[in-house]
Design a protein around this motif. Structure first.
Motif, PDB file in Angstrom:
ATOM      1  N   ILE A  42       4.270  -0.678  -0.769  1.00  0.00           N
ATOM      2  CA  ILE A  42       5.072  -0.741  -1.996  1.00  0.00           C
ATOM      3  C   ILE A  42       6.299   0.134  -1.786  1.00  0.00           C
ATOM      4  O   ILE A  42       6.198   1.352  -1.594  1.00  0.00           O
ATOM      5  CB  ILE A  42       4.267  -0.257  -3.214  1.00  0.00           C
ATOM      6  N   CYS A  43       7.472  -0.506  -1.789  1.00  0.00           N
ATOM      7  CA  CYS A  43       8.746   0.171  -1.534  1.00  0.00           C
ATOM      8  C   CYS A  43       9.508   0.320  -2.852  1.00  0.00           C
ATOM      9  O   CYS A  43       9.358  -0.502  -3.757  1.00  0.00           O
ATOM     10  CB  CYS A  43       9.548  -0.683  -0.541  1.00  0.00           C
ATOM     11  N   GLY A  44      10.338   1.342  -2.941  1.00  0.00           N
ATOM     12  CA  GLY A  44      11.137   1.559  -4.144  1.00  0.00           C
ATOM     13  C   GLY A  44      11.997   0.354  -4.509  1.00  0.00           C
ATOM     14  O   GLY A  44      12.232   0.067  -5.692  1.00  0.00           O
ATOM     15  N   THR A  45      12.456  -0.364  -3.496  1.00  0.00           N
ATOM     16  CA  THR A  45      13.288  -1.555  -3.740  1.00  0.00           C
ATOM     17  C   THR A  45      12.528  -2.587  -4.576  1.00  0.00           C
ATOM     18  O   THR A  45      13.114  -3.270  -5.422  1.00  0.00           O
ATOM     19  CB  THR A  45      13.717  -2.166  -2.389  1.00  0.00           C
ATOM     20  N   ASP A  46      11.218  -2.702  -4.336  1.00  0.00           N
ATOM     21  CA  ASP A  46      10.406  -3.661  -5.099  1.00  0.00           C
ATOM     22  C   ASP A  46      10.578  -3.405  -6.602  1.00  0.00           C
ATOM     23  O   ASP A  46      10.728  -4.333  -7.398  1.00  0.00           O
ATOM     24  CB  ASP A  46       8.907  -3.504  -4.754  1.00  0.00           C
TER      25      ASP A  46
ATOM     26  N   GLY B 115       7.666  -7.190  -2.199  1.00  0.00           N
ATOM     27  CA  GLY B 115       6.919  -6.649  -1.057  1.00  0.00           C
ATOM     28  C   GLY B 115       7.568  -7.026   0.257  1.00  0.00           C
ATOM     29  O   GLY B 115       7.617  -8.201   0.614  1.00  0.00           O
ATOM     30  N   HIS B 116       8.108  -5.995   0.970  1.00  0.00           N
ATOM     31  CA  HIS B 116       8.748  -6.292   2.253  1.00  0.00           C
ATOM     32  C   HIS B 116       8.360  -5.287   3.341  1.00  0.00           C
ATOM     33  O   HIS B 116       9.166  -4.920   4.181  1.00  0.00           O
ATOM     34  CB  HIS B 116      10.266  -6.465   2.093  1.00  0.00           C
ATOM     35  N   GLU B 117       7.097  -4.901   3.277  1.00  0.00           N
ATOM     36  CA  GLU B 117       6.509  -4.092   4.358  1.00  0.00           C
ATOM     37  C   GLU B 117       5.182  -4.772   4.689  1.00  0.00           C
ATOM     38  O   GLU B 117       4.116  -4.298   4.338  1.00  0.00           O
ATOM     39  CB  GLU B 117       6.284  -2.645   3.881  1.00  0.00           C
ATOM     40  N   ILE B 118       5.309  -5.947   5.333  1.00  0.00           N
ATOM     41  CA  ILE B 118       4.185  -6.896   5.416  1.00  0.00           C
ATOM     42  C   ILE B 118       3.602  -6.961   6.826  1.00  0.00           C
ATOM     43  O   ILE B 118       4.319  -7.206   7.788  1.00  0.00           O
ATOM     44  CB  ILE B 118       4.670  -8.318   5.049  1.00  0.00           C
TER      45      ILE B 118
ATOM     46  N   LEU C  53       7.859  -0.699   8.520  1.00  0.00           N
ATOM     47  CA  LEU C  53       8.748  -1.865   8.609  1.00  0.00           C
ATOM     48  C   LEU C  53       9.987  -1.746   7.734  1.00  0.00           C
ATOM     49  O   LEU C  53      11.024  -2.332   8.032  1.00  0.00           O
ATOM     50  CB  LEU C  53       7.968  -3.131   8.248  1.00  0.00           C
ATOM     51  N   CYS C  54       9.879  -0.999   6.618  1.00  0.00           N
ATOM     52  CA  CYS C  54      11.094  -0.749   5.824  1.00  0.00           C
ATOM     53  C   CYS C  54      11.394   0.745   5.800  1.00  0.00           C
ATOM     54  O   CYS C  54      12.381   1.206   6.358  1.00  0.00           O
ATOM     55  CB  CYS C  54      10.977  -1.308   4.406  1.00  0.00           C
ATOM     56  N   ALA C  55      10.513   1.525   5.185  1.00  0.00           N
ATOM     57  CA  ALA C  55      10.765   2.972   5.075  1.00  0.00           C
ATOM     58  C   ALA C  55      10.972   3.602   6.447  1.00  0.00           C
ATOM     59  O   ALA C  55      11.885   4.403   6.660  1.00  0.00           O
ATOM     60  CB  ALA C  55       9.605   3.648   4.345  1.00  0.00           C
TER      61      ALA C  55
HETATM   62 ZN   LIG Z   1      12.027  -1.335   1.283  1.00  0.00          ZN
END
Ligand SMILES: [Zn+2]
Ligand SMILES: [Zn+2]
Length: 361
Positions: A47-51, A70-73, A166-168
């Motif tokens: 769960i990223c802040g961008t979500d 969700g973009h850390e999959i 993958l994101c952070a």
């Molecule tokens: Zn993100």
């Protein structure tokens, strides 16, 4: 391996407000599969802040609902197009970007994350498809995207621990590497949270003398465990400047606090030609910048990372034992997890997991 015609996720059905999130199960038909694509069965999604910004329309108003974010999959390949290099059953991950033009100068230079023509986000990005005109993300059972952006996950990394990298992870790793974090360099990381706890670890992994910079003493114990050699409480301006003025090569800012002491503390802390790198921007923007910039100081920004940077990051994470500090939650409890995240309870990342997730010790 069979792939269902519809993918099912936890969706915001309309714009929502923080701390009152209510995600509902939603099934959608993904855009038509091409030979450049892979489909993965999702094991874990951070769960990223961008979500949160997308569900609340915090950055901009939009009407792309239902929205599965969700973009850390991380998941296993269950279908692989002929033009991809991925094997069925392989573990791969998608970060914040799922497509680019692959033709512009930046794409040709391996900087797909700075594509000037056709950057597509892993969710809420255009698909050109009539049935599903925008991408849906990883709070779901399956995800489909171009194989070029599916990054192999090293065997030694747990899926849920790998997901936030993958994101952070790459958001902090890429600029640290680019601006020369290494042995003999002094690096400060502002904000010890989802991004910052990885920033401290990656700066240390790259060999830099790493300092955690925070606005209180609360995270001091954690900073030490993450590999920081020092801790700076920026609210004590006089003491901080006395000890550290003009000494930092890099200050990486992961904070999005509107009232950060940029002119008073952060720029004075930099060496001549030192870089202040912002990877998150406060809603009101950075503070007005004054004369503190003139003595050869630079302010720059950075946006996620490219597929090749993701691969290099995973290699370093494995070698140097960089690990996301996570708490897993069942995918079906996504609502509670995003509410807890906006309440500031994450230490430091929530990761949603499906039933197929198996924890690696
Ligand atoms: Zn993100
Ligand atoms: Zn491009």
């Amino acid at each position: 391996m069979s792939v269902p015609a519809k993918f099912t996720g936890q969706a915001a059905l309309a714009k929502q407000t923080a701390n009152a999130f209510d995600l509902k199960e939603h099934a959608y038909t993904p855009r038509a599969f091409t030979e450049n694509d892979v489909v993965i069965e999702v094991e874990a999604c951070g769960i990223c802040g961008t979500d949160i910004h997308y569900i609340t329309c915090g950055w901009r108003e939009h009407d792309q609902f239902p929205a599965i974010v969700g973009h850390e999959i991380v998941g296993r390949v269950v279908r692989a197009g002929k033009n991809t290099t991925h094997k069925l059953g392989a573990r791969v991950g998608f970060g914040a970007q799922c497509s680019s033009c692959r033709e512009c100068d930046n794409c040709n230079a391996g900087m797909e994350n700075y594509c000037t023509r056709a950057y597509v986000g892993t969710y809420q990005g255009p698909t050109g498809d009539k049935v599903q005109p925008y991408t849906q993300g990883g709070y779901a059972d399956y995800y489909q995207g171009p194989g070029h952006f599916a990054i192999p996950i090293p065997d030694g990394l747990d899926s849920a621990v790998a997901a936030p990298l993958l994101c952070a992870g790459v958001t902090v790793y890429a600029p640290l590497k680019r601006y020369g974090a290494a042995k003999g360099k002094k690096v400060g990381v502002i904000g010890i949270g989802g991004l910052g706890h990885l920033g401290v670890q990656f700066a240390a992994a790259l060999g830099a003398d790493t300092y955690a910079i925070s606005s209180s003493d609360r995270k001091k114990g954690d900073a030490e465990k993450l590999g920081a050699v020092g801790y700076i409480n920026a609210s004590d301006t006089e003491a901080v400047l006395k000890e550290h003025k003009g000494s930092f090569d890099i200050i990486l800012c992961t904070s999005d606090q509107n009232d950060m002491p940029l002119n008073e503390v952060y720029l004075p802390l930099l060496k001549t030609f030192g870089n202040f790198i912002s990877v998150g921007v406060p809603d009101n923007g950075l503070p007005h910048i004054g004369g503190a910039l003139l003595p050869g100081k630079s302010i720059t920004g950075s946006l996620i990372g490219s597929p090749s940077e993701l691969e290099a990051m995973f290699k370093l994470a494995l070698e140097k034992d960089v690990r996301t500090w996570i708490e897993t939650r069942p995918m079906k409890e996504a609502t509670q997890a995003v509410n807890d995240m906006t309440a500031g309870k994450a230490r430091y990342r929530y990761v949603l997991v499906n039933d197929n997730y198996v924890k690696k010790e």
